[in-house]
Design a protein around this motif. Structure first.
Motif, PDB file in Angstrom:
ATOM      1  N   ARG A 137     -14.809  -6.267  69.058  1.00  0.00           N
ATOM      2  CA  ARG A 137     -13.516  -5.764  68.572  1.00  0.00           C
ATOM      3  C   ARG A 137     -12.450  -6.839  68.455  1.00  0.00           C
ATOM      4  NH1 ARG A 137      -9.954  -1.044  71.654  1.00  0.00           N
ATOM      5  NH2 ARG A 137      -7.943  -1.589  70.754  1.00  0.00           N
ATOM      6  N   ALA A 138     -12.409  -7.760  69.392  1.00  0.00           N
ATOM      7  CA  ALA A 138     -11.276  -8.660  69.512  1.00  0.00           C
ATOM      8  C   ALA A 138     -11.362  -9.906  68.635  1.00  0.00           C
ATOM      9  CB  ALA A 138     -11.113  -9.092  70.976  1.00  0.00           C
ATOM     10  N   THR A 139     -12.392 -10.011  67.796  1.00  0.00           N
ATOM     11  CA  THR A 139     -12.560 -11.255  67.042  1.00  0.00           C
ATOM     12  C   THR A 139     -13.116 -11.001  65.647  1.00  0.00           C
ATOM     13  OG1 THR A 139     -13.700 -13.407  66.986  1.00  0.00           O
ATOM     14  CG2 THR A 139     -14.852 -11.583  68.068  1.00  0.00           C
ATOM     15  N   VAL A 208     -13.969 -16.369  58.701  1.00  0.00           N
ATOM     16  CA  VAL A 208     -12.867 -15.587  58.163  1.00  0.00           C
ATOM     17  C   VAL A 208     -11.582 -16.410  58.084  1.00  0.00           C
ATOM     18  CG1 VAL A 208     -11.365 -13.602  58.594  1.00  0.00           C
ATOM     19  CG2 VAL A 208     -13.847 -13.392  58.930  1.00  0.00           C
ATOM     20  N   LEU A 209     -10.936 -16.338  56.925  1.00  0.00           N
ATOM     21  CA  LEU A 209      -9.600 -16.903  56.731  1.00  0.00           C
ATOM     22  C   LEU A 209      -8.539 -15.819  56.828  1.00  0.00           C
ATOM     23  CD1 LEU A 209     -10.217 -19.314  53.713  1.00  0.00           C
ATOM     24  CD2 LEU A 209      -9.925 -19.953  56.124  1.00  0.00           C
ATOM     25  N   SER A 210      -8.787 -14.687  56.197  1.00  0.00           N
ATOM     26  CA  SER A 210      -7.815 -13.609  56.175  1.00  0.00           C
ATOM     27  C   SER A 210      -8.517 -12.276  56.308  1.00  0.00           C
ATOM     28  CB  SER A 210      -7.014 -13.646  54.868  1.00  0.00           C
ATOM     29  OG  SER A 210      -6.141 -12.522  54.768  1.00  0.00           O
ATOM     30  N   TYR A 211      -8.035 -11.471  57.255  1.00  0.00           N
ATOM     31  CA  TYR A 211      -8.528 -10.111  57.479  1.00  0.00           C
ATOM     32  C   TYR A 211      -7.274  -9.252  57.571  1.00  0.00           C
ATOM     33  CZ  TYR A 211     -11.921  -6.755  59.475  1.00  0.00           C
ATOM     34  OH  TYR A 211     -12.743  -5.686  59.715  1.00  0.00           O
ATOM     35  N   PRO A 212      -6.749  -8.807  56.428  1.00  0.00           N
ATOM     36  CA  PRO A 212      -5.373  -8.255  56.359  1.00  0.00           C
ATOM     37  C   PRO A 212      -5.088  -7.187  57.408  1.00  0.00           C
ATOM     38  CG  PRO A 212      -6.279  -8.513  54.159  1.00  0.00           C
ATOM     39  CD  PRO A 212      -7.404  -8.781  55.117  1.00  0.00           C
ATOM     40  N   GLY A 213      -3.947  -7.384  58.070  1.00  0.00           N
ATOM     41  CA  GLY A 213      -3.502  -6.452  59.099  1.00  0.00           C
ATOM     42  C   GLY A 213      -4.141  -6.659  60.458  1.00  0.00           C
ATOM     43  N   LEU A 214      -5.165  -7.503  60.516  1.00  0.00           N
ATOM     44  CA  LEU A 214      -5.884  -7.690  61.786  1.00  0.00           C
ATOM     45  C   LEU A 214      -5.861  -9.137  62.248  1.00  0.00           C
ATOM     46  CD1 LEU A 214      -8.940  -5.332  61.203  1.00  0.00           C
ATOM     47  CD2 LEU A 214      -6.887  -4.890  62.536  1.00  0.00           C
ATOM     48  N   PHE A 215      -6.410 -10.060  61.428  1.00  0.00           N
ATOM     49  CA  PHE A 215      -6.538 -11.453  61.870  1.00  0.00           C
ATOM     50  C   PHE A 215      -6.167 -12.407  60.752  1.00  0.00           C
ATOM     51  CE2 PHE A 215      -9.874  -9.032  64.120  1.00  0.00           C
ATOM     52  CZ  PHE A 215      -9.470  -9.236  65.434  1.00  0.00           C
ATOM     53  N   ALA A 216      -5.586 -13.543  61.136  1.00  0.00           N
ATOM     54  CA  ALA A 216      -5.324 -14.621  60.189  1.00  0.00           C
ATOM     55  C   ALA A 216      -5.747 -15.938  60.834  1.00  0.00           C
ATOM     56  CB  ALA A 216      -3.843 -14.678  59.812  1.00  0.00           C
ATOM     57  N   ARG A 217      -6.380 -16.796  60.077  1.00  0.00           N
ATOM     58  CA  ARG A 217      -6.825 -18.101  60.568  1.00  0.00           C
ATOM     59  C   ARG A 217      -5.625 -19.005  60.743  1.00  0.00           C
ATOM     60  NH1 ARG A 217     -11.749 -20.144  58.714  1.00  0.00           N
ATOM     61  NH2 ARG A 217     -11.986 -22.349  59.233  1.00  0.00           N
ATOM     62  N   LEU A 218      -5.617 -19.751  61.835  1.00  0.00           N
ATOM     63  CA  LEU A 218      -4.554 -20.717  62.117  1.00  0.00           C
ATOM     64  C   LEU A 218      -4.966 -22.105  61.653  1.00  0.00           C
ATOM     65  CD1 LEU A 218      -3.570 -19.556  65.715  1.00  0.00           C
ATOM     66  CD2 LEU A 218      -2.391 -19.061  63.560  1.00  0.00           C
TER      67      LEU A 218
END
Length: 218
Positions: A137-139, A208-218
Protein backbone atom coordinates in the motif's frame (compact mmCIF):
# COMPACT_ATOMS: atom_id res chain seq x y z
CA UNK A 1 -12.10 8.22 -0.91
CA UNK A 2 -12.32 4.85 -2.67
CA UNK A 3 -11.32 1.52 -1.16
CA UNK A 4 -8.04 1.47 -3.07
CA UNK A 5 -7.27 5.14 -2.43
CA UNK A 6 -7.61 4.50 1.30
CA UNK A 7 -5.10 1.66 1.03
CA UNK A 8 -2.27 3.64 -0.48
CA UNK A 9 0.21 5.64 1.56
CA UNK A 10 4.03 5.87 1.48
CA UNK A 11 7.24 4.11 3.12
CA UNK A 12 11.15 4.63 3.91
CA UNK A 13 14.58 2.97 4.03
CA UNK A 14 16.75 0.87 6.36
CA UNK A 15 19.28 -1.72 5.26
CA UNK A 16 18.37 -5.40 5.69
CA UNK A 17 20.85 -8.19 5.21
CA UNK A 18 20.14 -10.14 2.04
CA UNK A 19 18.39 -13.43 2.67
CA UNK A 20 19.32 -16.60 0.82
CA UNK A 21 16.58 -17.76 -1.53
CA UNK A 22 16.37 -20.85 -3.68
CA UNK A 23 16.43 -19.10 -7.04
CA UNK A 24 19.81 -17.43 -6.50
CA UNK A 25 22.41 -18.92 -8.83
CA UNK A 26 25.57 -19.92 -6.90
CA UNK A 27 27.98 -17.03 -6.73
CA UNK A 28 25.66 -14.57 -8.47
CA UNK A 29 25.92 -11.16 -6.88
CA UNK A 30 24.47 -7.78 -7.73
CA UNK A 31 25.83 -6.49 -11.04
CA UNK A 32 24.14 -3.10 -11.24
CA UNK A 33 24.85 -0.15 -9.01
CA UNK A 34 21.95 0.47 -6.65
CA UNK A 35 19.29 2.72 -8.15
CA UNK A 36 18.24 5.19 -5.47
CA UNK A 37 14.62 6.16 -5.95
CA UNK A 38 12.52 8.55 -3.88
CA UNK A 39 8.81 9.36 -3.84
CA UNK A 40 6.55 11.60 -1.81
CA UNK A 41 3.03 10.54 -0.84
CA UNK A 42 0.91 13.45 -2.02
CA UNK A 43 -1.76 13.14 0.66
CA UNK A 44 0.52 12.81 3.70
CA UNK A 45 3.96 14.14 2.73
CA UNK A 46 5.61 10.86 3.74
CA UNK A 47 8.85 10.29 1.84
CA UNK A 48 10.17 6.96 0.60
CA UNK A 49 13.81 6.30 -0.23
CA UNK A 50 14.51 2.97 -1.93
CA UNK A 51 17.69 1.25 -3.07
CA UNK A 52 17.03 -1.20 -5.90
CA UNK A 53 19.62 -3.66 -7.26
CA UNK A 54 19.32 -6.11 -10.16
CA UNK A 55 21.57 -9.17 -10.15
CA UNK A 56 23.11 -11.02 -13.08
CA UNK A 57 20.06 -13.24 -13.63
CA UNK A 58 17.57 -10.37 -13.50
CA UNK A 59 16.23 -10.72 -9.95
CA UNK A 60 15.55 -7.50 -8.06
CA UNK A 61 16.22 -6.67 -4.43
CA UNK A 62 14.81 -3.47 -2.92
CA UNK A 63 15.61 -2.03 0.50
CA UNK A 64 13.38 0.90 1.40
CA UNK A 65 12.43 3.23 4.21
CA UNK A 66 9.43 5.52 4.59
CA UNK A 67 9.56 8.54 6.84
CA UNK A 68 7.06 11.06 8.07
CA UNK A 69 7.48 14.67 6.90
CA UNK A 70 9.67 16.79 9.14
CA UNK A 71 9.97 20.53 9.70
CA UNK A 72 13.41 21.90 8.92
CA UNK A 73 16.40 19.64 8.30
CA UNK A 74 15.74 15.89 8.61
CA UNK A 75 17.29 14.16 11.62
CA UNK A 76 19.31 11.16 10.30
CA UNK A 77 19.06 9.52 13.71
CA UNK A 78 15.27 9.51 13.62
CA UNK A 79 13.73 6.09 13.03
CA UNK A 80 11.60 5.79 9.89
CA UNK A 81 7.99 4.77 10.28
CA UNK A 82 8.31 1.73 8.01
CA UNK A 83 11.13 -0.22 6.40
CA UNK A 84 10.83 -3.09 3.97
CA UNK A 85 12.85 -5.60 1.99
CA UNK A 86 11.49 -7.02 -1.25
CA UNK A 87 13.04 -9.79 -3.35
CA UNK A 88 11.97 -11.26 -6.69
CA UNK A 89 13.09 -14.16 -8.82
CA UNK A 90 14.65 -13.61 -12.27
CA UNK A 91 11.25 -13.25 -13.97
CA UNK A 92 10.12 -10.71 -11.36
CA UNK A 93 7.72 -12.92 -9.42
CA UNK A 94 7.77 -11.77 -5.80
CA UNK A 95 9.46 -14.27 -3.50
CA UNK A 96 9.91 -12.36 -0.24
CA UNK A 97 8.57 -9.23 1.45
CA UNK A 98 9.65 -8.30 4.97
CA UNK A 99 8.22 -5.18 6.63
CA UNK A 100 9.02 -3.66 10.02
CA UNK A 101 8.03 -0.63 12.08
CA UNK A 102 11.27 0.33 13.86
CA UNK A 103 9.51 2.37 16.53
CA UNK A 104 7.18 -0.40 17.69
CA UNK A 105 9.06 -3.46 16.52
CA UNK A 106 5.96 -4.76 14.70
CA UNK A 107 6.90 -6.87 11.69
CA UNK A 108 5.46 -8.98 8.89
CA UNK A 109 7.12 -11.42 6.49
CA UNK A 110 5.42 -13.08 3.54
CA UNK A 111 7.07 -15.52 1.13
CA UNK A 112 6.11 -17.27 -2.10
CA UNK A 113 7.44 -20.17 -4.15
CA UNK A 114 6.83 -18.15 -7.34
CA UNK A 115 4.03 -20.50 -8.42
CA UNK A 116 1.23 -18.82 -6.50
CA UNK A 117 1.68 -20.49 -3.11
CA UNK A 118 2.26 -18.15 -0.17
CA UNK A 119 3.11 -18.15 3.51
CA UNK A 120 2.34 -15.30 5.91
CA UNK A 121 4.90 -15.66 8.66
CA UNK A 122 5.00 -19.38 9.44
CA UNK A 123 1.50 -20.25 8.24
CA UNK A 124 0.37 -21.30 4.77
CA UNK A 125 -1.86 -18.68 3.14
CA UNK A 126 -4.18 -20.46 0.67
CA UNK A 127 -6.31 -17.29 0.50
CA UNK A 128 -3.49 -15.78 -1.60
CA UNK A 129 -3.28 -18.74 -3.98
CA UNK A 130 -2.52 -17.82 -7.58
CA UNK A 131 -0.93 -14.41 -6.97
CA UNK A 132 2.51 -13.89 -8.46
CA UNK A 133 2.93 -10.26 -7.43
CA UNK A 134 2.70 -8.24 -4.25
CA UNK A 135 1.18 -4.77 -3.85
CA UNK A 136 2.42 -2.81 -0.84
CA UNK A 137 0.00 0.00 0.00
CA UNK A 138 2.63 2.52 1.00
CA UNK A 139 4.76 2.48 -2.16
CA UNK A 140 4.52 2.74 -5.97
CA UNK A 141 7.60 0.52 -6.31
CA UNK A 142 5.52 -2.65 -6.42
CA UNK A 143 3.65 -1.39 -9.50
CA UNK A 144 6.91 -1.70 -11.41
CA UNK A 145 7.07 -5.48 -10.99
CA UNK A 146 3.92 -6.45 -12.95
CA UNK A 147 4.46 -3.66 -15.48
CA UNK A 148 7.83 -5.22 -16.31
CA UNK A 149 6.87 -8.86 -15.82
CA UNK A 150 3.80 -8.76 -18.07
CA UNK A 151 5.68 -7.30 -21.05
CA UNK A 152 2.55 -5.67 -22.45
CA UNK A 153 2.48 -4.17 -25.92
CA UNK A 154 0.90 -0.74 -26.35
CA UNK A 155 -2.87 -1.22 -26.29
CA UNK A 156 -2.67 -4.60 -24.57
CA UNK A 157 -4.10 -5.24 -21.10
CA UNK A 158 -3.94 -8.02 -18.52
CA UNK A 159 -5.73 -8.88 -15.30
CA UNK A 160 -3.66 -10.19 -12.41
CA UNK A 161 -4.09 -11.26 -8.81
CA UNK A 162 -1.76 -9.82 -6.18
CA UNK A 163 -1.05 -10.32 -2.50
CA UNK A 164 -2.07 -6.90 -1.21
CA UNK A 165 -0.40 -5.65 1.99
CA UNK A 166 -2.21 -2.96 3.97
CA UNK A 167 0.67 -1.18 5.67
CA UNK A 168 -1.66 0.47 8.18
CA UNK A 169 -2.78 -2.87 9.65
CA UNK A 170 -0.34 -5.44 8.15
CA UNK A 171 -3.38 -7.32 6.83
CA UNK A 172 -2.71 -9.30 3.66
CA UNK A 173 -5.39 -10.27 1.16
CA UNK A 174 -5.89 -11.21 -2.48
CA UNK A 175 -6.72 -8.35 -4.84
CA UNK A 176 -7.58 -8.39 -8.56
CA UNK A 177 -6.03 -5.66 -10.69
CA UNK A 178 -5.75 -4.72 -14.35
CA UNK A 179 -2.91 -3.05 -16.25
CA UNK A 180 -3.34 -1.56 -19.74
CA UNK A 181 -0.34 -0.16 -21.55
CA UNK A 182 -1.25 3.19 -23.09
CA UNK A 183 2.18 4.18 -24.42
CA UNK A 184 5.87 3.49 -24.00
CA UNK A 185 5.87 4.96 -20.49
CA UNK A 186 2.15 5.20 -19.65
CA UNK A 187 -0.08 2.59 -18.03
CA UNK A 188 -3.69 2.56 -16.89
CA UNK A 189 -4.01 0.85 -13.52
CA UNK A 190 -7.51 -0.32 -12.49
CA UNK A 191 -9.13 -2.24 -9.69
CA UNK A 192 -11.07 -5.04 -11.41
CA UNK A 193 -14.06 -4.30 -9.17
CA UNK A 194 -14.29 -0.82 -10.72
CA UNK A 195 -13.57 1.17 -7.55
CA UNK A 196 -10.32 2.80 -8.65
CA UNK A 197 -8.20 3.74 -11.65
CA UNK A 198 -5.20 5.94 -12.35
CA UNK A 199 -2.96 6.65 -15.33
CA UNK A 200 0.60 5.99 -14.21
CA UNK A 201 3.61 7.59 -15.89
CA UNK A 202 6.96 5.81 -15.62
CA UNK A 203 10.56 6.19 -16.69
CA UNK A 204 12.13 3.88 -19.29
CA UNK A 205 12.72 1.19 -16.63
CA UNK A 206 9.06 1.24 -15.54
CA UNK A 207 9.76 2.95 -12.22
CA UNK A 208 6.90 5.29 -11.39
CA UNK A 209 7.30 9.02 -12.04
CA UNK A 210 3.72 10.12 -11.47
CA UNK A 211 0.79 8.36 -9.81
CA UNK A 212 -1.76 11.21 -9.63
CA UNK A 213 -3.16 11.92 -6.20
CA UNK A 214 -0.96 9.29 -4.57
CA UNK A 215 2.77 9.47 -5.35
CA UNK A 216 5.22 11.72 -7.16
CA UNK A 217 8.89 10.97 -7.86
CA UNK A 218 11.39 13.31 -6.22
Amino acid sequence: MTRLESRYRAPRQTRFSRSSVVWDAPGVEAVSAPATLAWVAEATGHVESASVVENAVGALTANSRISAPVAGAPDPAQDPELVYLLETDPVLRTRLVSLRRPRSGESLTITSNGRGDWRVGDRPAPELSGALDVDIRATPLTNTLPMRRLGLEVGEQREIEVAYIDTETFAVFLDRQRYRRLGRTRYLFQAVDGTFEREITTDEQAFVLSYPGLFARL
